[in-house]
Design a protein around this motif. Structure first.
Motif, PDB file in Angstrom:
ATOM      1  N   ASP A 199       0.822  -1.210   0.000  1.00  0.00           N
ATOM      2  CA  ASP A 199       0.000   0.000   0.000  1.00  0.00           C
ATOM      3  C   ASP A 199       0.857   1.260   0.000  1.00  0.00           C
ATOM      4  O   ASP A 199       0.398   2.339  -0.374  1.00  0.00           O
ATOM      5  N   VAL A 200       2.081   1.138   0.478  1.00  0.00           N
ATOM      6  CA  VAL A 200       3.013   2.259   0.557  1.00  0.00           C
ATOM      7  C   VAL A 200       4.423   1.672   0.545  1.00  0.00           C
ATOM      8  O   VAL A 200       4.630   0.527   0.963  1.00  0.00           O
ATOM      9  N   LEU A 218      12.481   4.656  -9.708  1.00  0.00           N
ATOM     10  CA  LEU A 218      11.686   4.470  -8.491  1.00  0.00           C
ATOM     11  C   LEU A 218      10.469   5.388  -8.462  1.00  0.00           C
ATOM     12  O   LEU A 218       9.341   4.952  -8.207  1.00  0.00           O
ATOM     13  N   LEU A 219      10.711   6.657  -8.724  1.00  0.00           N
ATOM     14  CA  LEU A 219       9.622   7.627  -8.595  1.00  0.00           C
ATOM     15  C   LEU A 219       8.595   7.485  -9.712  1.00  0.00           C
ATOM     16  O   LEU A 219       7.387   7.552  -9.459  1.00  0.00           O
ATOM     17  N   LEU A 220       9.046   7.285 -10.943  1.00  0.00           N
ATOM     18  CA  LEU A 220       8.093   7.109 -12.034  1.00  0.00           C
ATOM     19  C   LEU A 220       7.253   5.849 -11.836  1.00  0.00           C
ATOM     20  O   LEU A 220       6.053   5.838 -12.121  1.00  0.00           O
ATOM     21  N   TYR A 223       4.640   6.581  -9.129  1.00  0.00           N
ATOM     22  CA  TYR A 223       3.549   7.404  -9.660  1.00  0.00           C
ATOM     23  C   TYR A 223       2.624   6.568 -10.529  1.00  0.00           C
ATOM     24  O   TYR A 223       1.389   6.685 -10.456  1.00  0.00           O
ATOM     25  N   ALA A 224       3.221   5.730 -11.376  1.00  0.00           N
ATOM     26  CA  ALA A 224       2.421   4.919 -12.282  1.00  0.00           C
ATOM     27  C   ALA A 224       1.486   3.977 -11.514  1.00  0.00           C
ATOM     28  O   ALA A 224       0.353   3.729 -11.934  1.00  0.00           O
ATOM     29  N   GLN A 225       1.969   3.480 -10.378  1.00  0.00           N
ATOM     30  CA  GLN A 225       1.174   2.561  -9.558  1.00  0.00           C
ATOM     31  C   GLN A 225       0.346   3.289  -8.506  1.00  0.00           C
ATOM     32  O   GLN A 225      -0.374   2.657  -7.727  1.00  0.00           O
ATOM     33  N   GLN A 226       0.454   4.638  -8.466  1.00  0.00           N
ATOM     34  CA  GLN A 226      -0.208   5.450  -7.440  1.00  0.00           C
ATOM     35  C   GLN A 226       0.145   4.949  -6.036  1.00  0.00           C
ATOM     36  O   GLN A 226      -0.709   4.850  -5.141  1.00  0.00           O
ATOM     37  N   LEU A 288      -0.796  12.242  -6.299  1.00  0.00           N
ATOM     38  CA  LEU A 288      -1.259  10.936  -5.823  1.00  0.00           C
ATOM     39  C   LEU A 288      -2.656  11.003  -5.208  1.00  0.00           C
ATOM     40  O   LEU A 288      -3.173   9.994  -4.739  1.00  0.00           O
ATOM     41  N   GLY A 289      -3.247  12.196  -5.204  1.00  0.00           N
ATOM     42  CA  GLY A 289      -4.584  12.344  -4.628  1.00  0.00           C
ATOM     43  C   GLY A 289      -4.595  12.167  -3.122  1.00  0.00           C
ATOM     44  O   GLY A 289      -5.589  11.692  -2.552  1.00  0.00           O
ATOM     45  N   ILE A 290      -3.512  12.590  -2.460  1.00  0.00           N
ATOM     46  CA  ILE A 290      -3.366  12.436  -1.012  1.00  0.00           C
ATOM     47  C   ILE A 290      -3.383  13.807  -0.361  1.00  0.00           C
ATOM     48  O   ILE A 290      -2.887  14.792  -0.928  1.00  0.00           O
ATOM     49  N   GLU A 291      -3.956  13.909   0.823  1.00  0.00           N
ATOM     50  CA  GLU A 291      -3.988  15.177   1.535  1.00  0.00           C
ATOM     51  C   GLU A 291      -2.563  15.646   1.840  1.00  0.00           C
ATOM     52  O   GLU A 291      -1.694  14.852   2.226  1.00  0.00           O
TER      53      GLU A 291
END
Length: 309
Positions: A199-200, A218-220, A223-226, A288-291
């Protein structure tokens, strides 16, 4: 003959400077003050600024900086000196001599210490860890991502020893560690396998895995996997991970102030800074749509949790 004469004068000059340093350490400080000597292989502006800040914090002590290549052997320093090493070459120099003054080592990670010391711990040397505590990083995840339960962790042969500690720290928080060996950073398959089962992602401070060559992949991929990446340090947050805890110069000065007020015999073998901050990346949170992480509030909540018995 002329070259030999110049070499002789150079060696005599160097010995004279070292003798003068020892004389200053022995005689210049008042009887009621401590002699605090900082050293590093590199004599840069940052090192000088840190030394000056420590000197201002401790006006009754004799605080000085001397480049590593101008110091004598550790055993030749006065036993009353309190030695602070600011880089790894300083530690390598100190480890060559079993004798020497009480020593505080800054800017060393768990992995770096493991590579140099194994499971041993030399006497009169205290290691102040630079990487964030694993338990603190896990609690950060629990605070900012309360829905996450499976924490993916990449590791290699060097950082594998941290897994047991991670798993022990995760249980009371209700988190599950999902480890994944990544012994070939050119192979993305372990990444994809880990992302499917997590999940993280929690980054360990392992430069073999988290470095300028791997950061893009790593970062791409995350992002691709959210899939958010937390850690491994503040620098990686600026590069594109979601958040991390970290300690800055003010926090380290607070740690040193506490330790230097005590007799060296009371210094711990190892220590994480009690003072720390949280850094978040608002752009990553939005993507990522996270607060967005409230850095001050989250740091306060984490600190409060650590103060509880």
């Amino acid at each position: 003959m002329a070259d030999q004469s110049r070499m002789t004068r150079f060696l005599l000059s160097r010995l004279w400077r070292r003798g003068l340093l020892l004389a200053c350490l022995l005689l210049a400080a008042p009887a009621w003050s401590a002699s605090i000597l900082l050293t590093a292989a590199e004599d840069g502006a940052g090192v000088r600024a840190f030394t000056q800040a420590l000197a201002q914090q401790r006006p009754n002590d004799q605080v000085s900086f001397t480049p590593l290549n101008e110091l004598p052997a550790p055993r030749d320093l006065p036993a009353s000196t309190r030695l602070i090493l600011l880089d790894l070459p300083g530690l390598d120099w100190r480890l060559q001599d079993a004798q020497g003054p009480p020593t505080l080592v800054l800017r060393i990670s768990r992995l770096q210490a493991r590579q140099r010391l194994g499971s041993t711990h030399p006497a009169k040397i205290s290691l102040l860890w630079s990487d964030p505590p694993l338990e603190r990083q896990l609690r950060l995840i629990a605070h900012i991502l309360p829905q996450a339960q499976r924490v993916g962790v990449l590791y290699d042969a060097g950082s594998e020893f941290l897994l047991r500690e991670l798993m022990q720290a995760a249980k009371p928080i209700g988190l599950q560690i999902v480890p994944q060996l990544w012994d070939n950073t050119s192979d993305s398959r372990p990444l994809q396998n880990l992302f499917k089962n997590s999940d993280v992602l929690l980054g360990l401070d392992d430069p073999n895995l988290y470095n300028p060559k791997t950061v893009k992949n790593l970062l791409l991929s995350s992002y691709a996997q959210q899939l958010p990446l937390v850690g491994p340090n503040a620098g990686f947050v600026r590069a594109g991970s979601l958040a991390s805890t970290y300690s800055d110069q003010a926090d380290w000065l607070a740690v040193l102030g506490h330790l230097l007020d005590q007799p060296p015999a009371n210094w711990p073998h190892t220590l994480y800074p009690e003072h720390f901050k949280v850094v978040g990346n608002p752009q990553v949170a939005r993507s990522l749509g996270i607060e967005q992480v409230d850095e001050v509030a989250v740091a306060a909540r984490l600190a409060e949790g650590e103060q509880r018995p």
